[in-house]
Design a protein around this motif. Structure first.
Motif, short mmCIF file in Angstrom:
data_model
loop_
_atom_site.label_atom_id
_atom_site.label_comp_id
_atom_site.label_asym_id
_atom_site.label_seq_id
_atom_site.Cartn_x
_atom_site.Cartn_y
_atom_site.Cartn_z
N ASP A 189 -31.14 35.78 7.80
CA ASP A 189 -31.83 35.25 6.70
C ASP A 189 -31.39 35.90 5.60
O ASP A 189 -32.43 36.07 4.37
N ALA A 190 -30.14 36.23 5.34
CA ALA A 190 -29.66 36.75 4.02
C ALA A 190 -29.65 35.74 3.32
O ALA A 190 -30.05 35.98 1.76
N GLY A 191 -29.28 34.70 3.51
CA GLY A 191 -29.11 33.37 2.53
C GLY A 191 -27.87 33.28 1.73
O GLY A 191 -27.31 33.90 1.54
N ALA A 192 -27.63 31.80 1.60
CA ALA A 192 -26.43 31.32 0.96
C ALA A 192 -26.68 29.96 -0.05
O ALA A 192 -27.57 29.42 0.40
N VAL A 193 -25.89 29.85 -1.06
CA VAL A 193 -25.95 28.59 -1.55
C VAL A 193 -24.53 27.85 -1.86
O VAL A 193 -23.70 28.77 -1.94
N THR A 194 -24.57 26.74 -1.66
CA THR A 194 -23.47 25.85 -1.61
C THR A 194 -23.59 25.11 -2.57
O THR A 194 -24.30 24.34 -3.04
N ILE A 195 -22.29 25.07 -3.44
CA ILE A 195 -22.14 24.25 -4.96
C ILE A 195 -20.95 23.51 -4.78
O ILE A 195 -19.99 23.58 -4.17
N LEU A 196 -21.20 22.06 -5.22
CA LEU A 196 -20.40 20.88 -4.92
C LEU A 196 -20.27 20.26 -6.40
O LEU A 196 -21.27 20.26 -7.18
N LYS A 197 -19.26 19.57 -6.70
CA LYS A 197 -19.17 18.38 -7.71
C LYS A 197 -19.65 17.26 -7.10
O LYS A 197 -19.89 16.86 -6.09
N HIS A 198 -20.01 16.12 -8.28
CA HIS A 198 -20.55 14.89 -7.77
C HIS A 198 -19.22 13.94 -7.41
O HIS A 198 -19.52 13.24 -6.68
N GLU A 199 -18.15 14.46 -8.05
CA GLU A 199 -16.90 13.61 -7.59
C GLU A 199 -16.64 13.73 -6.00
O GLU A 199 -16.56 14.89 -5.58
N VAL A 200 -16.51 12.45 -5.44
CA VAL A 200 -16.34 12.62 -3.97
C VAL A 200 -14.62 12.77 -3.70
O VAL A 200 -13.84 12.08 -4.48
N ASN A 201 -14.36 13.52 -2.81
CA ASN A 201 -13.07 14.05 -2.50
C ASN A 201 -12.37 13.16 -1.43
O ASN A 201 -13.06 12.23 -1.19
N ALA A 202 -11.05 13.65 -1.07
CA ALA A 202 -10.41 12.88 -0.03
C ALA A 202 -11.14 12.89 1.35
O ALA A 202 -10.74 12.02 2.16
N ASP A 203 -11.77 13.83 1.45
CA ASP A 203 -12.65 14.09 2.75
C ASP A 203 -14.02 12.99 2.75
O ASP A 203 -14.76 13.08 3.59
N GLY A 204 -14.34 12.44 1.66
CA GLY A 204 -15.40 11.41 1.73
C GLY A 204 -16.84 12.12 1.30
O GLY A 204 -17.68 11.65 1.36
N ILE A 205 -16.61 13.38 0.86
CA ILE A 205 -17.80 14.21 0.33
C ILE A 205 -17.67 14.54 -1.14
O ILE A 205 -16.60 14.75 -1.76
N PRO A 206 -18.90 15.10 -1.74
CA PRO A 206 -18.65 15.72 -2.89
C PRO A 206 -18.01 17.00 -2.90
O PRO A 206 -17.93 17.89 -1.82
N ALA A 207 -16.88 17.07 -3.70
CA ALA A 207 -15.89 18.02 -3.66
C ALA A 207 -16.62 19.58 -3.71
O ALA A 207 -17.22 19.66 -4.77
N PRO A 208 -16.43 20.45 -2.72
CA PRO A 208 -16.96 21.68 -2.74
C PRO A 208 -16.40 22.71 -3.72
O PRO A 208 -15.29 22.43 -4.09
N VAL A 209 -17.26 23.38 -4.55
CA VAL A 209 -16.84 24.24 -5.60
C VAL A 209 -16.70 25.81 -4.81
O VAL A 209 -15.71 26.33 -5.16
N ALA A 210 -17.80 26.01 -4.21
CA ALA A 210 -17.92 27.54 -3.61
C ALA A 210 -19.08 27.79 -3.00
O ALA A 210 -20.21 27.04 -3.18
N THR A 211 -19.13 28.57 -1.78
CA THR A 211 -20.23 29.01 -1.36
C THR A 211 -20.41 30.54 -1.50
O THR A 211 -19.78 31.11 -1.59
N VAL A 212 -21.53 30.66 -2.03
CA VAL A 212 -22.10 32.21 -2.86
C VAL A 212 -23.33 32.64 -1.85
O VAL A 212 -24.36 32.16 -1.56
N ASP A 213 -23.14 33.73 -1.74
CA ASP A 213 -23.98 34.72 -1.16
C ASP A 213 -24.20 36.15 -1.96
O ASP A 213 -23.11 36.46 -2.70
N GLN A 214 -24.67 36.97 -1.30
CA GLN A 214 -25.07 38.41 -2.02
C GLN A 214 -23.79 39.29 -1.58
O GLN A 214 -23.54 40.35 -2.36
N ASP A 215 -22.97 38.97 -0.75
CA ASP A 215 -21.86 39.50 -0.34
C ASP A 215 -20.66 39.07 -0.93
O ASP A 215 -19.40 39.54 -0.85
#
Length: 732
Positions: free
Chosen positions: A477-503
């Motif tokens: 339960d430390a937690g994390a946040v995933t950030i993505l763009k609206h533009e859909v990439n070649a994998d068919g999802i909004p393009a991932p930018v980063a996943t951020v946690d306190q580490d």
């Protein structure tokens, strides 16, 4: 070859009657008799079609999302009055911009979805359903037309030989004289404004740069097709625009209002998911208050236009979001019912889009119900399962190109045998995809109790998905946040930018058990100094379980907030870490405060360069003890820019910021909030009002001022029905 228009348009061709000093107001005048514009010099000129070709006018792009044109294009009887109601046009109106040849594909075609009229002249600002990104708007002149000055008119009205020309035409006019709001002029070399040119731009060129000097308003129409041959006058009246730059800028840069009935007044929706409906406990309801004193409505699932039926423990209205989903100018309400039983599948959840209309929410277009295993795309592909809790978190808005999107959290979704792994659905146009921790490019792995999708947020540039139950290293339960763009990439999802946690590198503190980083999220667009657009985002991340230390003393669940800047290129950096132990921040950390249980960010000038006074943040501290009142709760406000201690303000019930009431035990002030461009909304569902209340503090108050009028909505007051149980648990 000339193109014929419907016979009913001939009624609009009546010439204006001359008087010695003025022309009478009549239906719109028409197209320039001058030559066709064969290039893109006047690309900012727009052709307007009102209704089913009931009227044709011209206009001019003054902002990516706004036109200026004549009020007489929309007035019911312009010969009698130029009054035009604010809000959605009474008839569907289409604008074609940047297309001098109407048979081409240049420029853009948009619907006009909102009118903002002037009361002192023949003029309206007209908002488009989406921005125009491939045409440069014209700037407004700052000085009046002068006698003898030459101005060029561009328009799509009639010519000497055509009723409905397919080309933009231009012509030169000489200014005769100016009044406070208008000017008279005469066409040169036989040029005249004709029917269909009303609202078209009159352009001054200064130093090679075009400026909008006026809008076409009235004309004698001498020489125009259909005008009596005995009428040879080419003069007319135009509407001045100089001096209106601040008015136009204020309207075009303002944040979008929630406006369910399309009348230009701000509306508010507040959820009461604990309310009984037809004696069914916690079936849930939503109360909508229409602005400008136009009453209220109570929404629940026993209404014919709301999908489903009221059932005990559904908690309809547990999550809310707002967006003009169908792009008709009326805000639509997105309602999450995460504990909805779908068939025999308990607590599967679903999401309902109730469309706005001039008659009110749900009373126009039929609702859209999003239920897993039905519809299209990713939602169709994944059947409802027990405890999915689809709709537990919602975000909605528009991308930088103006396309509406929905982001739906289903934090209880089981994936690959992992209970409560969670996912989020992203819907935009034809895009319908699910995002989870096995999605390509998303950092992390699916695990039990991650609750991916427990919180979601978005800006025009990015989206963010919280997984507060994420284990980081060995810290549950430390937690994390995933950030993505609206533009859909070649994998068919909004393009991932980063996943951020306190580490993560550059993020303060460290991931610890129970921190729940990402429990709350709020995101706004940000235009940095020197940039031409708001291409970045600032994300506020609440970590209410954070343990804070003062010397050798620890305070479990004191809580903190991190603000992150996400650039257009995908760089994520921490702006600030905020808690009550930071220098200059009011209060002292205490166990159980829950600082960051809720965060609400606002950009009050989204098109302008972000400043400390426009980029704002409210942080809920619902566990704060006030005096002897345990868990009374407070809200603290900050700027999203600069040091937290430079802009900290404290809001508790009854203090000078204007939140009504007095602090009481278990009121949990700060647990239920929403930020708009005009107000900080604070819900008080646990009292002191018996059935709850919602209070709107103008940002001037919330950021340290006093005296501005606070709005209060409370069951039983000012026409709001005395129903419900905990009004204000959700606000939009």
């Amino acid at each position: 070859m000339p193109h014929a228009r419907p016979a009913r348009l001939t009624a609009l061709a009546a010439s204006l009657i001359a008087a010695s000093a003025m022309l009478t107001t009549t239906p719109p005048a028409a197209a320039v008799t001058g030559p066709a514009a064969a290039d893109t010099t006047y690309a900012y000129t727009a052709q307007l079609i009102v209704g089913d070709h009931d009227r044709g006018c011209s206009g001019v792009l003054v902002d990516r999302e706004w036109l200026l044109t004549a009020a007489s294009c929309f007035a019911a009887n312009p010969a009698a009055s130029l009054d035009v109601p604010a809000g959605k046009p009474q008839k569907k109106t289409t604008a074609t911009i940047g297309r001098s040849d109407l048979t081409s594909n240049a420029g853009a075609v948009r619907d006009i979805v909102e009118l903002v009229p002037r009361t002192d002249r023949d003029m309206v600002l007209a908002r488009l359903n989406r921005p125009v990104t491939n045409v440069t708007p014209i700037t407004l002149a700052t000085t009046a037309p002068t006698t003898g000055e030459e101005l060029k008119l561009a328009g799509f009205g009639r010519t000497k030989t055509e009723w409905a020309p397919l080309n933009l035409h231009t012509g030169a006019f000489s200014v005769d004289a100016s009044t406070a709001t208008s000017a008279t002029l005469t066409g040169k070399d036989g040029v005249a404004a004709c029917q269909g040119d009303t609202g078209g731009p009159l352009v001054r060129v200064t130093g090679g740069t075009p400026q909008l000097a006026a809008l076409s308003s009235q004309s004698y129409q001498g020489g125009c097709f259909g005008t009596d041959a005995t009428e040879t006058r080419t003069g007319g009246i135009v509407t001045r625009v100089d001096g209106l730059g601040d008015w136009v800028a204020a309207r075009t840069s303002a944040t979008r209002l929630t406006d369910f009935n399309c009348d230009g007044a701000e509306d508010v929706a507040a959820g009461d998911p604990k309310a009984s409906v037809a004696q069914l406990s916690e079936a849930g309801l939503v109360k909508v208050v229409y602005g400008a004193g136009k009453g209220s409505v109570t929404l629940h699932q026993d209404l014919s236009y709301v999908p489903g039926e009221a059932e005990a423990d559904d908690e309809f209205g547990s999550a809310l979001a707002v967006v003009d989903h169908d792009e008709d100018g009326c805000t639509d309400l997105v309602v999450g019912t995460p504990l909805e039983d779908v068939g025999t599948t308990v607590d599967a959840g679903w999401v309902t889009v109730l469309y706005g209309s001039p008659d009110g929410l749900g009373l126009g277009k039929a609702a859209l119900n999003l239920e897993q295993g039905t519809g299209t795309g990713a939602i169709l592909e994944r059947p409802s399962q027990a405890d999915d809790r689809m709709g537990a978190a919602l975000a909605a808005g528009r991308t930088a190109t103006g396309e509406p999107y929905l982001l739906i959290g289903a934090p209880g979704k089981n994936l690959k045998g992992f209970v409560d792994a969670g996912l989020a659905y992203y819907l935009r146009g034809s895009v319908s995809v699910s995002i989870h921790q096995d999605s390509p490019g998303v950092v992390g792995v699916i695990g039990a109790d991650d609750e991916f999708g427990a919180s979601v947020a978005g800006s025009p540039n990015h989206i963010a998905i919280g997984s507060p139950g994420e284990t980081v290293g060995t810290s549950a339960d430390a937690g994390a946040v995933t950030i993505l763009k609206h533009e859909v990439n070649a994998d068919g999802i909004p393009a991932p930018v980063a996943t951020v946690d306190q580490d993560s590198d550059g993020i303060s503190d460290a991931g610890e058990p129970g921190d729940r980083f990402g429990e709350s999220l709020s995101m706004v667009a940000y235009r940095p100094a020197g940039a031409t657009a708001a291409s970045d985002s600032i994300l506020a991340v609440g970590t209410p379980g954070e343990t804070l230390w003062v010397g050798t003393n620890s305070f479990p669940q004191a809580g903190q907030v991190s603000t992150l800047r996400v650039t257009a290129t995908g760089t994520v950096s921490e702006q600030a870490t905020i808690h009550q132990g930071v220098e200059g921040v009011n209060g002292a950390s205490a166990a159980g405060d829950g600082f960051g249980t809720q965060v609400a960010a606002a950009n009050t000038a989204p098109n302008a360069t972000g400043t400390a006074s426009t980029m704002l943040l409210a942080v809920g501290v619902p566990g704060k003890e006030v005096g002897t009142a345990t868990d009374a709760g407070v809200v603290q406000t900050f700027s999203l820019l600069g040091a937290p201690g430079d802009s900290d303000h404290w809001i508790e019930a009854g203090n000078e910021r204007g939140l009504p009431g007095t602090p009481g035990a278990s009121q949990l002030v700060g647990k239920y909030m929403n930020a708009t461009g005009t107000h900080l909304w604070i819900g008080m569902p646990h009292g002191p009002a018996e059935r709850g209340a919602v209070h709107g503090l103008p940002w001037a108050n919330a950021m340290g001022g006093t005296g501005a009028t606070v709005i209060t909505y409370q069951p039983g007051l000012n026409g709001l029905p005395l129903t419900g149980k905990a009004f204000g648990m959700v606000i939009r």
